[in-house]
Design a protein around this motif. Sequence first.
Motif, PDB file in Angstrom:
ATOM      1  N   GLU A 183       0.824  -1.210   0.000  1.00  0.00           N
ATOM      2  CA  GLU A 183       0.000   0.000   0.000  1.00  0.00           C
ATOM      3  C   GLU A 183       0.859   1.262   0.000  1.00  0.00           C
ATOM      4  OE1 GLU A 183      -3.261   0.605  -0.326  1.00  0.00           O
ATOM      5  OE2 GLU A 183      -3.373  -1.522  -0.845  1.00  0.00           O
ATOM      6  N   GLU A 184       1.970   1.196   0.730  1.00  0.00           N
ATOM      7  CA  GLU A 184       2.871   2.347   0.765  1.00  0.00           C
ATOM      8  C   GLU A 184       3.547   2.543  -0.586  1.00  0.00           C
ATOM      9  OE1 GLU A 184       5.067   5.624   2.083  1.00  0.00           O
ATOM     10  OE2 GLU A 184       3.252   4.651   2.826  1.00  0.00           O
ATOM     11  N   ARG A 185       3.942   1.445  -1.234  1.00  0.00           N
ATOM     12  CA  ARG A 185       4.526   1.541  -2.574  1.00  0.00           C
ATOM     13  C   ARG A 185       3.521   2.147  -3.559  1.00  0.00           C
ATOM     14  NH1 ARG A 185       9.136  -1.677  -3.683  1.00  0.00           N
ATOM     15  NH2 ARG A 185       9.788  -2.985  -1.934  1.00  0.00           N
ATOM     16  N   LYS A 186       2.269   1.693  -3.454  1.00  0.00           N
ATOM     17  CA  LYS A 186       1.223   2.213  -4.337  1.00  0.00           C
ATOM     18  C   LYS A 186       1.021   3.704  -4.109  1.00  0.00           C
ATOM     19  CE  LYS A 186      -3.676   1.660  -5.471  1.00  0.00           C
ATOM     20  NZ  LYS A 186      -4.926   0.932  -5.138  1.00  0.00           N
ATOM     21  N   ARG A 187       1.013   4.110  -2.836  1.00  0.00           N
ATOM     22  CA  ARG A 187       0.823   5.527  -2.523  1.00  0.00           C
ATOM     23  C   ARG A 187       1.949   6.372  -3.113  1.00  0.00           C
ATOM     24  NH1 ARG A 187       2.653   9.309   0.380  1.00  0.00           N
ATOM     25  NH2 ARG A 187       4.292   7.990   1.251  1.00  0.00           N
ATOM     26  N   ARG A 188       3.187   5.874  -3.023  1.00  0.00           N
ATOM     27  CA  ARG A 188       4.318   6.630  -3.562  1.00  0.00           C
ATOM     28  C   ARG A 188       4.253   6.707  -5.086  1.00  0.00           C
ATOM     29  NH1 ARG A 188       7.299   3.516   0.001  1.00  0.00           N
ATOM     30  NH2 ARG A 188       8.405   2.473  -1.699  1.00  0.00           N
ATOM     31  N   ARG A 189       3.828   5.597  -5.720  1.00  0.00           N
ATOM     32  CA  ARG A 189       3.703   5.621  -7.181  1.00  0.00           C
ATOM     33  C   ARG A 189       2.659   6.643  -7.624  1.00  0.00           C
ATOM     34  NH1 ARG A 189       4.100  -0.081  -6.815  1.00  0.00           N
ATOM     35  NH2 ARG A 189       1.832  -0.244  -6.984  1.00  0.00           N
ATOM     36  N   GLU A 190       1.534   6.669  -6.899  1.00  0.00           N
ATOM     37  CA  GLU A 190       0.485   7.624  -7.253  1.00  0.00           C
ATOM     38  C   GLU A 190       0.952   9.056  -7.033  1.00  0.00           C
ATOM     39  OE1 GLU A 190      -2.733   6.369  -4.830  1.00  0.00           O
ATOM     40  OE2 GLU A 190      -3.398   4.790  -6.223  1.00  0.00           O
ATOM     41  N   ALA A 191       1.694   9.265  -5.948  1.00  0.00           N
ATOM     42  CA  ALA A 191       2.214  10.611  -5.687  1.00  0.00           C
ATOM     43  C   ALA A 191       3.216  11.014  -6.752  1.00  0.00           C
ATOM     44  CB  ALA A 191       2.853  10.660  -4.300  1.00  0.00           C
ATOM     45  N   GLU A 192       4.047  10.052  -7.165  1.00  0.00           N
ATOM     46  CA  GLU A 192       5.056  10.350  -8.184  1.00  0.00           C
ATOM     47  C   GLU A 192       4.408  10.644  -9.525  1.00  0.00           C
ATOM     48  OE1 GLU A 192       8.855   8.239 -10.413  1.00  0.00           O
ATOM     49  OE2 GLU A 192       8.044   7.370  -8.575  1.00  0.00           O
ATOM     50  N   SER A 193       3.305   9.938  -9.822  1.00  0.00           N
ATOM     51  CA  SER A 193       2.649  10.146 -11.114  1.00  0.00           C
ATOM     52  C   SER A 193       2.109  11.559 -11.242  1.00  0.00           C
ATOM     53  CB  SER A 193       1.517   9.133 -11.297  1.00  0.00           C
ATOM     54  OG  SER A 193       0.467   9.379 -10.376  1.00  0.00           O
ATOM     55  N   ASP A 194       1.852  12.202 -10.110  1.00  0.00           N
ATOM     56  CA  ASP A 194       1.342  13.570 -10.130  1.00  0.00           C
ATOM     57  C   ASP A 194       2.444  14.606  -9.934  1.00  0.00           C
ATOM     58  OD1 ASP A 194      -1.236  12.658 -10.465  1.00  0.00           O
ATOM     59  OD2 ASP A 194      -1.604  12.503  -8.316  1.00  0.00           O
ATOM     60  N   SER A 195       3.672  14.145  -9.817  1.00  0.00           N
ATOM     61  CA  SER A 195       4.762  15.065  -9.523  1.00  0.00           C
ATOM     62  C   SER A 195       5.195  15.820 -10.771  1.00  0.00           C
ATOM     63  CB  SER A 195       5.958  14.306  -8.945  1.00  0.00           C
ATOM     64  OG  SER A 195       6.535  13.487  -9.945  1.00  0.00           O
ATOM     65  N   GLU A 196       5.892  16.893 -10.541  1.00  0.00           N
ATOM     66  CA  GLU A 196       6.407  17.704 -11.644  1.00  0.00           C
ATOM     67  C   GLU A 196       7.396  16.909 -12.484  1.00  0.00           C
ATOM     68  OE1 GLU A 196       6.614  20.869 -14.113  1.00  0.00           O
ATOM     69  OE2 GLU A 196       5.299  20.656 -12.376  1.00  0.00           O
ATOM     70  N   ALA A 197       8.225  16.089 -11.820  1.00  0.00           N
ATOM     71  CA  ALA A 197       9.208  15.291 -12.552  1.00  0.00           C
ATOM     72  C   ALA A 197       8.522  14.313 -13.494  1.00  0.00           C
ATOM     73  CB  ALA A 197      10.104  14.539 -11.572  1.00  0.00           C
TER      74      ALA A 197
END
Length: 222
Positions: A78-92
């Motif tokens: 779940e934590e990995r999924k949360r980070r992936r979702e956060a990264e997908s919305d990131s500027e990078a």
Amino acid sequence: KGRDAFAFDPISSPYLEIADDLLIRTPYSKTLLRELHEIPWASWDNELRAWRVPFRSYEELRRRWPIIEEAARHSEPEERKRRREAESDSEAQRTRRLRYAERRRHRYPVPSEDLPPMGRPVATEQCGVVVFTDVSGELVEPSVLAAFYPHARRTDIDYAWGTWRSATLTELIRTWPARREASEMERSRGWWQPTLPELRVARRNARTIERRRRNRDLGPTS
């Protein structure tokens, strides 16, 4: 001594079980493995799918536990999924998507007064070794150069759009390598005769692409 230390200062965690030894079950983590390997007599029990740590090593486990537990939590699905979702919305991530979309347009800025040869593999800053097929009369906007092509920073020349395709393996094999590395001037214009190391990378990639294409063409048919 180890059991006494545990009784006096126990670790309470969902990742730790008490049996004949201390059993640790966590998601996979390189950080966690590195820490466990540093604990004396810690060993992996393949049958239980858990790490065994004898009570005599409890003090060392206690010392390293904050890092171990944090690494375990960090590796939870779940934590990995949360980070992936956060990264997908990131500027990078947005920048990567824009660069990928730009590359798929198969265009590249070239100096209008110093064009690359057509139909022959050349090395480029952003696209690797490619073959240019055409140069349009359309000039490249400075904002596009700044966003995607930082090598094209000269302000005293105009850049036009060149159209490129990937070089075939046959073309790459037939290409004679440059005897020296590209000069600063050649890199600033964005294209140059590829060196042998650059050709080797391009040939390896071309072989992989051709192998995948053959496998796809020879795949099972219904």
